[in-house]
Design a protein around this motif. Sequence first.
Motif, short mmCIF file in Angstrom:
data_model
loop_
_atom_site.label_atom_id
_atom_site.label_comp_id
_atom_site.label_asym_id
_atom_site.label_seq_id
_atom_site.Cartn_x
_atom_site.Cartn_y
_atom_site.Cartn_z
N LEU A 10 0.83 -1.20 0.00
CA LEU A 10 0.00 0.00 0.00
C LEU A 10 0.87 1.26 0.00
O LEU A 10 0.67 2.16 -0.82
N PHE A 11 1.83 1.32 0.91
CA PHE A 11 2.65 2.51 1.02
C PHE A 11 3.65 2.61 -0.13
O PHE A 11 4.03 3.72 -0.52
N LEU A 12 4.05 1.46 -0.68
CA LEU A 12 4.95 1.50 -1.83
C LEU A 12 4.26 2.17 -3.01
O LEU A 12 4.84 3.07 -3.65
N TYR A 13 3.03 1.78 -3.30
CA TYR A 13 2.27 2.40 -4.39
C TYR A 13 2.01 3.87 -4.10
O TYR A 13 2.08 4.73 -4.99
N THR A 14 1.71 4.19 -2.84
CA THR A 14 1.44 5.58 -2.47
C THR A 14 2.67 6.44 -2.67
O THR A 14 2.59 7.54 -3.25
N PHE A 15 3.82 5.96 -2.21
CA PHE A 15 5.06 6.73 -2.37
C PHE A 15 5.43 6.88 -3.84
O PHE A 15 5.89 7.96 -4.25
N GLN A 16 5.24 5.83 -4.63
CA GLN A 16 5.62 5.91 -6.04
C GLN A 16 4.70 6.84 -6.82
O GLN A 16 5.16 7.57 -7.71
N ILE A 17 3.42 6.83 -6.51
CA ILE A 17 2.50 7.78 -7.14
C ILE A 17 2.88 9.21 -6.78
O ILE A 17 2.85 10.12 -7.61
N ASN A 18 3.27 9.41 -5.52
CA ASN A 18 3.69 10.73 -5.07
C ASN A 18 4.94 11.20 -5.80
O ASN A 18 5.11 12.39 -6.08
N ALA A 19 5.81 10.27 -6.15
CA ALA A 19 7.07 10.62 -6.82
C ALA A 19 6.91 10.80 -8.32
O ALA A 19 7.83 11.31 -8.97
N THR A 20 5.78 10.40 -8.89
CA THR A 20 5.64 10.45 -10.35
C THR A 20 4.48 11.35 -10.78
O THR A 20 4.68 12.51 -11.13
N VAL A 21 3.25 10.83 -10.74
CA VAL A 21 2.13 11.51 -11.41
C VAL A 21 1.27 12.37 -10.50
O VAL A 21 0.40 13.08 -10.99
N LEU A 22 1.49 12.33 -9.19
CA LEU A 22 0.61 13.06 -8.29
C LEU A 22 0.63 14.56 -8.57
O LEU A 22 -0.41 15.22 -8.57
N TYR A 23 1.81 15.11 -8.80
CA TYR A 23 1.94 16.55 -9.04
C TYR A 23 1.91 16.90 -10.53
O TYR A 23 1.82 18.08 -10.88
N LEU A 24 2.01 15.88 -11.38
CA LEU A 24 2.10 16.13 -12.81
C LEU A 24 0.85 16.81 -13.35
O LEU A 24 0.93 17.83 -14.05
N PHE A 25 -0.33 16.27 -13.04
CA PHE A 25 -1.56 16.77 -13.63
C PHE A 25 -1.97 18.15 -13.12
O PHE A 25 -2.27 19.04 -13.92
N PRO A 26 -1.97 18.40 -11.81
CA PRO A 26 -2.35 19.75 -11.37
C PRO A 26 -1.36 20.82 -11.81
O PRO A 26 -1.77 21.92 -12.18
N LEU A 27 -0.06 20.52 -11.78
CA LEU A 27 0.92 21.50 -12.20
C LEU A 27 0.85 21.75 -13.70
O LEU A 27 1.00 22.89 -14.16
N THR A 28 0.60 20.69 -14.48
CA THR A 28 0.45 20.87 -15.93
C THR A 28 -0.77 21.71 -16.25
O THR A 28 -0.75 22.55 -17.14
N PHE A 29 -1.85 21.49 -15.51
CA PHE A 29 -3.08 22.27 -15.71
C PHE A 29 -2.82 23.75 -15.42
O PHE A 29 -3.30 24.63 -16.15
N LYS A 30 -2.05 24.03 -14.38
CA LYS A 30 -1.79 25.42 -13.99
C LYS A 30 -0.72 26.07 -14.85
O LYS A 30 -0.81 27.27 -15.17
N LEU A 31 0.31 25.32 -15.24
CA LEU A 31 1.47 25.90 -15.91
C LEU A 31 1.60 25.46 -17.36
O LEU A 31 2.70 25.47 -17.91
N ASN A 32 0.49 25.10 -18.00
CA ASN A 32 0.58 24.61 -19.37
C ASN A 32 1.06 25.69 -20.35
O ASN A 32 1.56 25.37 -21.43
N LYS A 33 0.92 26.96 -19.97
CA LYS A 33 1.41 28.05 -20.82
C LYS A 33 2.81 28.51 -20.41
O LYS A 33 3.35 29.43 -21.00
N GLU A 34 3.36 27.89 -19.38
CA GLU A 34 4.72 28.22 -18.92
C GLU A 34 5.49 26.92 -18.72
O GLU A 34 5.78 26.50 -17.60
N PRO A 35 5.84 26.23 -19.84
CA PRO A 35 6.49 24.91 -19.72
C PRO A 35 7.86 24.96 -19.06
O PRO A 35 8.30 23.96 -18.50
N ILE A 36 8.55 26.10 -19.09
CA ILE A 36 9.87 26.18 -18.47
C ILE A 36 9.75 26.11 -16.95
O ILE A 36 10.53 25.43 -16.27
N MET A 37 8.77 26.82 -16.40
CA MET A 37 8.52 26.73 -14.97
C MET A 37 8.03 25.34 -14.60
O MET A 37 8.42 24.76 -13.57
N LEU A 38 7.17 24.76 -15.42
CA LEU A 38 6.68 23.40 -15.19
C LEU A 38 7.85 22.41 -15.17
O LEU A 38 7.90 21.52 -14.31
#
Length: 427
Positions: free
Chosen positions: A280-308
Amino acid sequence: MKWLMSVLLGAGVRFLLMKSDYATTIQNRVEVATPLNAWKRAVEGAYLHSNGIDPYEGDLYHQNPFILVSVWYLLQNAANFVSLVFIQLEVGTMLMLKTAATVFIAELYRKQKANQHSYAKGTHELQISPTDLSSIPYCVALAYMFNPYSILNCVGQTTTVLSNFLLALFLLAMARRWRFVACVALALETQSNIYPCVLIIPAALFIAEEDRNRWLSIFNTVLTFVAACLWLNYAAFSIMGNWNFLDATYGFIFNCRDLQPNIGLFWYFFTEMFDHFRTLFLYTFQINATVLYLFPLTFKLNKEPIMLLTMLLALEVVFRPYPCVGDISMYLALLPLWKSISKFMGHNFIVGATMLVTSILGPTVWYLWIYSNSANANFYFGVTLVFCTAQIFLITDLFFAYIKQGFCLKNGMQVTIDGKEARIALE
């Protein structure tokens, strides 16, 4: 001449430390060497391979077959010049970072000029100045070449030196919008550390900015990256003659099998955890290290790819299971790009002091724990936890400063509500 002297000085510092008595100590430090990048493991893997033994059958070697063959070739043909090869890779990384930063800052300046008509009066101090176009790339190069973390990484002769070289090549290709080169460079780095795969999203967004069909360009970039990953894995299979390397590299990273202490967070949690909670925690940690921040940050910074790109590069370094100081040096080198928002970064001193103190305190606590038996794992983990917290403060501070700069450019430096000066708060 000033630029050449900087390059020679940075290379000279690395060479002198490599030839000093401290080199072996640095190579053995857990902050520098991990199961994924240690030079000793790379040499041992090359030795096994040269004697017809599959290095992936045991639990010693976890680097990809291309590094295996490269190290074997290097030891066979230029064993006396290994240190010079590492220094050359560092110089190449610095030069590519400088070139990429030149393009990136010019791109940010171009966007600023295009939107300048909508900026409020009195916001010139928040904008990129023409002098920044030449000074900031120089600062980026110096921030990498003279960063103590990158120096230790090179002296330790870790394969993270090669990883940083590939990331710099990826950034250069992304800046020049060389889709194929960027995808291949990132695919090669993904074979060593799976987490940089998320960087294909800001690269795709940046490359698509000059294409008429934006979504088709993004799709082509992602498809090229996936094809490059598949082709490189097949090439690795052709080298080794079997697929054992997949479990020994990707499987080893994902399952976090080695709990040797490092500057990350995984090792302590999984040492203390009951086995029936591990999955359980292995999957949680790995999601946190990969895609957890990818989608919200991409949604917010899609017009600023350098900051993303900067945000994702920093986050995946902090939360990966086997980080080292060499990984940190790469995203720290990109911070000068955001000189224009430094006015709003209020935790610079706290973050800098915390990282400095914990960098010194870590080896001290390690000595007390391992050699003096007057401390335990909690002491060392406490230091690494504070070190990671300082990095998280840096990342959130950078993001908030970017948001606040955008607001102040549109509304002015002083905003009043009911006649009183308003405060901007991130909630």
